[in-house]
Each structure stands twice: as C-alpha cells, then as structure tokens.
Design an enzyme around this catalytic site. Structure first.
Site, mmCIF file in Angstrom:
data_model
loop_
_atom_site.group_PDB
_atom_site.id
_atom_site.type_symbol
_atom_site.label_atom_id
_atom_site.label_comp_id
_atom_site.label_asym_id
_atom_site.label_seq_id
_atom_site.Cartn_x
_atom_site.Cartn_y
_atom_site.Cartn_z
ATOM 1 N N ASP A 1 0.818 -1.217 0.000
ATOM 2 C CA ASP A 1 0.000 0.000 0.000
ATOM 3 C C ASP A 1 0.853 1.270 0.000
ATOM 4 O OD1 ASP A 1 -2.453 -1.199 -0.083
ATOM 5 O OD2 ASP A 1 -2.754 -1.189 2.093
ATOM 6 N N TYR B 1 7.283 -9.998 7.193
ATOM 7 C CA TYR B 1 7.065 -8.557 7.340
ATOM 8 C C TYR B 1 7.618 -8.095 8.691
ATOM 9 C CZ TYR B 1 3.581 -8.393 3.522
ATOM 10 O OH TYR B 1 2.935 -8.427 2.310
#
Lengths: 246, 246
Positions: B53, B111
C-alpha cells in the site's frame, strides 16, 4: 517579556537551509510563522546558534526568542510541536536570562558527518548519509590526518572562498571517527566553525582515507591558508549539527 | 527471451503504493518505465510477489519479468539502478526458469512492523516508524497474545472488509517482538497474508500491549471470523515487506 531557549531538531531534506530566504521553505520561516500565529499576528523573530545549509540536518540546533506569552514552558513546547511541520521538532525549552544570545553566547559546537559504505545505497538512508558506492576508506589514515587539524589554527584553507569573516583562527577540540554498522561517523568539536568548514574537512579527510592524499598533506594544507589546496566540499546531506555549547 | 528475478527495496514514502494506478506515482510504474526505455520502447510488464500500500516500505520485495536483452546480469542491475529514482534500488538479480513466477511461486513472506517510543518523535524516523508519543507497551502481553495467532487459522478477522479473496485460511509460522533502542519491532512470517492482515494484527496487538484488550481476547477475535471484533489497522509507514520465500 521573557526569553526562551529551545533545542530543536530538523530533517534538512526539504528545506533550503535554516535562514529565511525570499520564496524558499526554510526552518527559520516555519518556526517564525507558528510563533507569529501564537502571538496573534505580532511578528516573532528567532535567533539560531548559526545557519545550516540546504539539506544539512540538525539534532541539537539552539534558538532563542522573546515572548509575551505567559503559558507554562511545557505547554509552549507542546503547542509549537503540534503546529510545526513534522520535519522540525522542539526537543527542549527553558527560560533564560535576557542576556542569553543563541549566537553570541556560543562557546562551542559539535557536528557529525556520516558516510554509508553499502555497495547499493539503502533507499532509507539516501537523504541522511553520503554514499560511498561500496568504498571503505582507511580509517587509520584519516585518524592520522585528523591529528593535524586538532588544535588552534588559522583555518582559511577549510573555509568557503565567498565568506566575509576576517578572523579565521578557530580551535578544534576533538576530531574522531566511529564505525556504526555500514556507516563511518566523523565527530568534530570546536569553539567555532567557518562557513563550510566541517564539510571541507570531511571531504579532505575522505581523500586521505581513499589514499588520494597522505595524512602529512593535511599539515601542508593548513599551512598554505589556501582553500584551493584542500579537498572537495563533502555533500550536505551527510552533515548534522549535533550540539551547541554555551 | 530470458526471465529475471530481482530483489528490490523501496522507501514507500513518496509512492501511492506498489501497483500501477492511473495518474499516481507507483513503484511498478517507475520500474516499468525504465525497463521499457532499456527495451527501446517495447513495453515491459513486471510481476511482484504482491502489492504494498501507499507509504508501506520494502527491503526485500521480489519481482520477475521477461527480457530480450542479453547484457550480463550485473550490468543489467547497474543500468537499472542508474536510471531508477533513488527511492527504489535493485539489490539482487538472477536468471530463473521460465516457470518461476514472483507471485504464484511464493511459499512464504516475512514482514516487519516498527513502533518508535520517543516522547518527541525524531524528524528522521517520522516516515519509517509509527510513533507512540512516548507510550511503551507491555511486550509480555503482546507476546502472550501473539501465541494465539501463530498456526493455521481462518484469518477473516484480520482481513480488510473490502477484499474479494474467498479462502482466508493462512498459516502464521512465527510472530516475535524485538526491542531495538527506542523501537519495538514486530516480525511476522507466514505462508501468505490477506489484505491489511499484518497492519490489523499490529494494531490489535498494540491494543493488547497498551492494556485496552487482554491477550485472551485475541483468541475470541480469531474465533469470531469478524473484522469488526479486531483492533484498528496500524498506519502504513511502520510496515516493511522484508523477505519473500520461494
């Protein structure tokens, strides 16, 4: 009326330097705009310990200004931080005597210059270090050269040619090198610095570290009192004003 | 025609995310523009392991594409890095079999989510961490809650409501916390992640760490399979795609 001293930090990336210049975004302008708003439109002027150039950072710049507002120090600092852009932060604030002057009362300063050794520069460090494209310098040679710089000297050789200052004698108290992961930090303290002095020293010592000059050459540079004998001015975005002493 | 796999890193700050969107600056667009130029105008499409994003960073995103150019791998990588903007870097490049697919061949991902504890946020970390305004969470509670997330579950509760994916069963292999100076890092590995899953997990575990929820509540959230029972989606700029496994 009371005088406030503030320690401020800024990311120099998006500023045309510290000092107000017509049509440019500067640190001084951003802070004065917020203070003027807090004073209901009465212009407030701030004085810093000295200017920093475009893209140069500060982790311990000091400013002072006079204020008619009587709100507590902590609230003052919070109000400023709420209204300032996020690339400037006020780190500390205290009331000082009316004869304190952020520029004239300075007794010394500390700067840090950072090189990043990665062969492929990290996107995250590109504004905050000077990349060396994988070159790792000989730090012992840089330390040897640094010894010639420490002490009281006429530093004309390390001063940008377009300066108007007459007396170029300054004292460098210490000049050290630290390795932090893939970074080399040069830390320099002195009683005062000429225009571009830290960046010219960084550029010259880098040339020593990469064996383009000998450490002994630095002694000759200082004796020459000629800017043209010294190395290149290192890029601005590796430089941090770290501490101002009073 | 050969297929190249590249590991890329980007500072997400100035991108409207990874994927091409009309009128927006995206990572995919910047890379495809350079590749198309290198192919003398023939459009080159790249495939990534997945989207990120706006403002989300990557230190180990993986892409693949097919190329007619026969230049050596090292020169290819250098040519790309010279022409790409400085907030994207190619870190590694290799030729792969024609059935390698950056998205469909993924076996897992890692992540990292970073919070910064400083009471006054550093101007230098504002785009790279999520500030907590001085709040230090109870990390033991966060670890306790994390234990409910590790394993194979239907993660509907941690998936943005506007997603079209049907099968929401994923396996989280590990979910750990590390303190680095004034920062808390959450590191999560799994075989796949739903849209916004890492940020919703980060936001929910933050609420556990700040004692707005109990660790046991996280078990109930998972069982509910309802996004509305989980915590807020944590901000994008604390998130890094760190590694893709094949």
């Amino acid at each position: 009326m009371r005088r406030l001293k503030m320690i401020i930090s800024y990311d120099g990336t998006s500023f045309s330097g510290y000092q107000v210049q017509p049509g440019e975004r500067t640190v001084q302008l951003e802070i004065e705009q917020v203070l003027t708003k807090m004073h209901k439109g009465t212009p407030v002027k701030i004085i810093a310990s000295g200017r920093t150039d475009a893209r140069v950072h500060a982790t311990g710049q000091v400013i002072h200004f006079d204020t008619t507002l009587t709100i507590p120090i902590d609230s003052y600092m919070k109000a400023l931080n709420v209204q300032l852009p996020r690339d400037i932060r006020v780190l500390a604030c205290e009331e000082v005597a009316s004869d304190f002057h952020a520029r004239y009362s300075v007794s010394g300063k500390r700067y840090r210059y950072i090189w990043h050794f990665a062969a492929i520069q990290s996107p995250f460090r590109r504004h905050y270090t000077t990349e060396t494209n994988g070159i790792v310098p000989n730090i012992e040679l840089m330390r040897e050269a640094a010894a010639y710089i420490v002490g009281e000297h006429d530093f004309s050789c390390f001063c940008a040619a377009n300066t108007s200052v007459q007396d170029k004698v300054r004292t460098v108290h210490s000049l050290t090198f630290e390795i932090h992961g893939e970074e080399l930090h040069m830390v320099i303290e002195g009683n005062g610095f000429l225009y571009n002095m830290v960046r010219i020293i960084a550029g010259t010592l880098w040339e020593v570290g990469t064996e383009k000059r000998t450490p002994q050459n630095v002694q000759k540079i200082i004796e020459s009192m000629d800017r043209k004998t010294a190395g290149k001015t290192a890029p601005p975005h590796g430089l941090y004003l770290e501490k101002v002493y009073y």
